[in-house]
Design a protein around this motif. Sequence first.
Motif, PDB file in Angstrom:
ATOM      1  N   GLU A   4      38.117   3.339   7.643  1.00 34.17           N
ATOM      2  CA  GLU A   4      39.431   3.189   7.173  1.00 34.17           C
ATOM      3  C   GLU A   4      40.259   2.132   8.071  1.00 34.17           C
ATOM      4  O   GLU A   4      40.358   2.545   9.253  1.00 34.17           O
ATOM      5  N   VAL A   5      40.614   1.147   7.579  1.00 32.38           N
ATOM      6  CA  VAL A   5      41.367   0.158   8.470  1.00 32.38           C
ATOM      7  C   VAL A   5      42.448   0.157   8.114  1.00 32.38           C
ATOM      8  O   VAL A   5      43.184  -0.225   6.755  1.00 32.38           O
ATOM      9  N   ILE A   6      43.592   0.152   8.808  1.00 38.10           N
ATOM     10  CA  ILE A   6      45.072  -0.042   8.541  1.00 38.10           C
ATOM     11  C   ILE A   6      45.412  -1.318   9.178  1.00 38.10           C
ATOM     12  O   ILE A   6      45.328  -1.397  10.697  1.00 38.10           O
ATOM     13  N   LEU A   7      45.940  -2.310   8.470  1.00 38.95           N
ATOM     14  CA  LEU A   7      46.411  -3.574   9.311  1.00 38.95           C
ATOM     15  C   LEU A   7      47.756  -3.646   9.125  1.00 38.95           C
ATOM     16  O   LEU A   7      48.386  -3.678   8.111  1.00 38.95           O
ATOM     17  N   HIS A   8      48.287  -3.974  10.356  1.00 38.28           N
ATOM     18  CA  HIS A   8      49.726  -4.373  10.779  1.00 38.28           C
ATOM     19  C   HIS A   8      49.907  -5.807  10.997  1.00 38.28           C
ATOM     20  O   HIS A   8      49.223  -6.392  11.704  1.00 38.28           O
ATOM     21  N   TYR A   9      50.632  -6.493  10.079  1.00 33.72           N
ATOM     22  CA  TYR A   9      50.917  -7.754  10.297  1.00 33.72           C
ATOM     23  C   TYR A   9      52.513  -8.107  10.598  1.00 33.72           C
ATOM     24  O   TYR A   9      53.389  -7.407   9.894  1.00 33.72           O
ATOM     25  N   ARG A  10      52.748  -9.227  11.172  1.00 31.78           N
ATOM     26  CA  ARG A  10      54.225  -9.574  10.990  1.00 31.78           C
ATOM     27  C   ARG A  10      54.619 -10.511  10.010  1.00 31.78           C
ATOM     28  O   ARG A  10      53.835 -10.982   9.350  1.00 31.78           O
ATOM     29  N   PRO A  11      55.964 -10.473   9.886  1.00 32.14           N
ATOM     30  CA  PRO A  11      56.217 -11.407   8.674  1.00 32.14           C
ATOM     31  C   PRO A  11      55.925 -12.475   8.355  1.00 32.14           C
ATOM     32  O   PRO A  11      55.811 -12.913   7.259  1.00 32.14           O
ATOM     33  N   TYR A  12      55.798 -13.387   9.317  1.00 33.10           N
ATOM     34  CA  TYR A  12      55.332 -14.664   9.436  1.00 33.10           C
ATOM     35  C   TYR A  12      53.727 -14.805   9.292  1.00 33.10           C
ATOM     36  O   TYR A  12      53.343 -15.870   8.926  1.00 33.10           O
ATOM     37  N   GLU A  13      53.227 -13.702   9.231  1.00 31.02           N
ATOM     38  CA  GLU A  13      51.561 -13.895   8.942  1.00 31.02           C
ATOM     39  C   GLU A  13      51.347 -13.178   7.390  1.00 31.02           C
ATOM     40  O   GLU A  13      50.313 -12.552   7.797  1.00 31.02           O
ATOM     41  N   SER A  14      52.194 -13.337   6.698  1.00 30.48           N
ATOM     42  CA  SER A  14      51.928 -12.729   5.357  1.00 30.48           C
ATOM     43  C   SER A  14      50.926 -13.637   4.382  1.00 30.48           C
ATOM     44  O   SER A  14      50.856 -13.194   3.270  1.00 30.48           O
ATOM     45  N   ASP A  15      50.205 -14.572   4.768  1.00 34.44           N
ATOM     46  CA  ASP A  15      49.487 -15.285   3.992  1.00 34.44           C
ATOM     47  C   ASP A  15      48.251 -14.590   3.682  1.00 34.44           C
ATOM     48  O   ASP A  15      47.368 -13.728   4.436  1.00 34.44           O
ATOM     49  N   PRO A  16      47.890 -14.116   2.252  1.00 30.04           N
ATOM     50  CA  PRO A  16      46.977 -13.226   1.728  1.00 30.04           C
ATOM     51  C   PRO A  16      45.641 -13.728   1.921  1.00 30.04           C
ATOM     52  O   PRO A  16      44.625 -13.171   2.138  1.00 30.04           O
ATOM     53  N   THR A  17      45.331 -15.011   2.071  1.00 30.78           N
ATOM     54  CA  THR A  17      44.198 -15.734   2.590  1.00 30.78           C
ATOM     55  C   THR A  17      43.567 -15.472   4.126  1.00 30.78           C
ATOM     56  O   THR A  17      42.246 -15.298   4.183  1.00 30.78           O
ATOM     57  N   LYS A  18      44.511 -15.245   4.946  1.00 30.70           N
ATOM     58  CA  LYS A  18      44.154 -14.982   6.192  1.00 30.70           C
ATOM     59  C   LYS A  18      43.943 -13.514   6.567  1.00 30.70           C
ATOM     60  O   LYS A  18      43.259 -13.086   7.633  1.00 30.70           O
ATOM     61  N   LEU A  19      44.684 -12.654   6.032  1.00 24.90           N
ATOM     62  CA  LEU A  19      44.707 -11.467   6.331  1.00 24.90           C
ATOM     63  C   LEU A  19      43.139 -10.834   6.257  1.00 24.90           C
ATOM     64  O   LEU A  19      42.843  -9.933   7.065  1.00 24.90           O
ATOM     65  N   PRO A  20      42.259 -10.773   5.238  1.00 29.52           N
ATOM     66  CA  PRO A  20      40.851 -10.336   5.193  1.00 29.52           C
ATOM     67  C   PRO A  20      40.240 -10.867   6.172  1.00 29.52           C
ATOM     68  O   PRO A  20      39.435 -10.113   6.850  1.00 29.52           O
ATOM     69  N   LYS A  21      40.391 -12.016   6.665  1.00 27.77           N
ATOM     70  CA  LYS A  21      39.461 -12.763   7.723  1.00 27.77           C
ATOM     71  C   LYS A  21      39.973 -11.903   8.996  1.00 27.77           C
ATOM     72  O   LYS A  21      39.054 -11.672   9.918  1.00 27.77           O
ATOM     73  N   LEU A  22      41.133 -11.679   9.099  1.00 24.46           N
ATOM     74  CA  LEU A  22      41.568 -10.796  10.231  1.00 24.46           C
ATOM     75  C   LEU A  22      41.268  -9.533  10.567  1.00 24.46           C
ATOM     76  O   LEU A  22      40.897  -9.174  11.706  1.00 24.46           O
ATOM     77  N   ALA A  23      41.081  -8.840   9.356  1.00 23.46           N
ATOM     78  CA  ALA A  23      40.573  -7.423   9.326  1.00 23.46           C
ATOM     79  C   ALA A  23      39.043  -7.532   9.577  1.00 23.46           C
ATOM     80  O   ALA A  23      38.501  -6.673  10.256  1.00 23.46           O
ATOM     81  N   GLU A  24      38.260  -8.461   8.870  1.00 25.90           N
ATOM     82  CA  GLU A  24      36.942  -8.634   9.521  1.00 25.90           C
ATOM     83  C   GLU A  24      36.557  -8.878  10.870  1.00 25.90           C
ATOM     84  O   GLU A  24      35.705  -8.347  11.222  1.00 25.90           O
ATOM     85  N   LYS A  25      37.309  -9.898  11.384  1.00 32.70           N
ATOM     86  CA  LYS A  25      37.078 -10.045  12.851  1.00 32.70           C
ATOM     87  C   LYS A  25      37.343  -8.805  13.648  1.00 32.70           C
ATOM     88  O   LYS A  25      36.961  -8.822  14.726  1.00 32.70           O
ATOM     89  N   ALA A  26      38.521  -8.081  13.255  1.00 35.34           N
ATOM     90  CA  ALA A  26      38.903  -6.829  13.893  1.00 35.34           C
ATOM     91  C   ALA A  26      37.630  -5.952  14.109  1.00 35.34           C
ATOM     92  O   ALA A  26      37.520  -5.041  15.188  1.00 35.34           O
ATOM     93  N   ILE A  27      36.750  -5.876  12.814  1.00 35.85           N
ATOM     94  CA  ILE A  27      35.951  -4.618  13.134  1.00 35.85           C
ATOM     95  C   ILE A  27      34.634  -5.197  13.173  1.00 35.85           C
ATOM     96  O   ILE A  27      33.489  -4.434  13.093  1.00 35.85           O
ATOM     97  N   GLN A  28      34.258  -6.436  13.777  1.00 38.07           N
ATOM     98  CA  GLN A  28      32.986  -6.826  14.052  1.00 38.07           C
ATOM     99  C   GLN A  28      32.591  -6.274  15.141  1.00 38.07           C
ATOM    100  O   GLN A  28      33.461  -5.726  16.068  1.00 38.07           O
ATOM    101  N   ASP A  29      31.406  -5.988  15.471  1.00 37.32           N
ATOM    102  CA  ASP A  29      30.703  -5.228  16.729  1.00 37.32           C
ATOM    103  C   ASP A  29      31.108  -6.159  17.690  1.00 37.32           C
ATOM    104  O   ASP A  29      30.796  -7.401  17.878  1.00 37.32           O
ATOM    105  N   PHE A  30      31.460  -5.309  18.969  1.00 35.98           N
ATOM    106  CA  PHE A  30      31.737  -6.381  20.075  1.00 35.98           C
ATOM    107  C   PHE A  30      30.305  -7.019  20.693  1.00 35.98           C
ATOM    108  O   PHE A  30      29.238  -6.210  20.660  1.00 35.98           O
TER     109      PHE A  30
END
Length: 251
Positions: A4-30
């Motif tokens: 389960e991934v909970i994504l918090h974003y700031r008001p000026y980062e509400s672009d729907p095309t960028k949010l999934p990419k941020l989520a994918e990058k956050a859960i990538q293996d280190f």
Amino acid sequence: MTTEVILHYRPYESDPTKLPKLAEKAIQDFPTRPLSRFVPWFPHDGSRLPLKPKRSPPVISKEATKDVKWYLTISEHDMKSRSYDCTLDLLEFQPNLKKTKHLIRSYTLNEQTNSENINKQSEKGKQNLKRSWSVSIPSSNCTEKVFPLSKKLQDSLKALNLHTFYRGRWTIEHTICNSQTLEDIWAKLNQIIRHNELPSCNATIQRHLGQIWVFCDVMYCEYVGNLLKRRLALSGKMNLFVHKYGVIFSM
């Protein structure tokens, strides 16, 4: 296994095309890298150890072990029950941003006002502060006027085996000020010391005791005592106190 991934974003980062990419990058293996093989600096063949403790390890009782395990269990359960929220201290995620800014500004103004009041009080206290000590300047002029010590004082010094360079303390009580206040006596004494009329002297006023202490070398004590009684118009007995010996002389 589901994640389960909970994504918090700031008001000026509400672009729907960028949010999934941020989520994918956050859960990538280190990225990982292999660790180099550990090579000890001492011989590790097991035959001998270079370090040996001088004392045996402490022995823990079974009751103490149970208490530690119980405490660790409670602490671990408490940590698991807490939910982690990375936005807890971020102002932009607060429900009412305008109200928060207003509270911060009010707190800052209050802090500035309090600090200004404290500074004013400290300056006022400095103005009302009364001097509590005075020190004379060394001079050779006074030594010419000093007479030899009286026989009574010489006998007292000989009996106690005291050198004339010991420091003594004349005590001026408020009862011998002869209708003068302690502050009046203190002001006159400061004038005498400032004009360098008392050799090797320094003085303090003990307002909570109602006393003035005048310190001097024993070799000048009779000269200092007579000058104090004459110039300050003192009526009564003054005692000369020496540390560890008590009152050794009176006049």
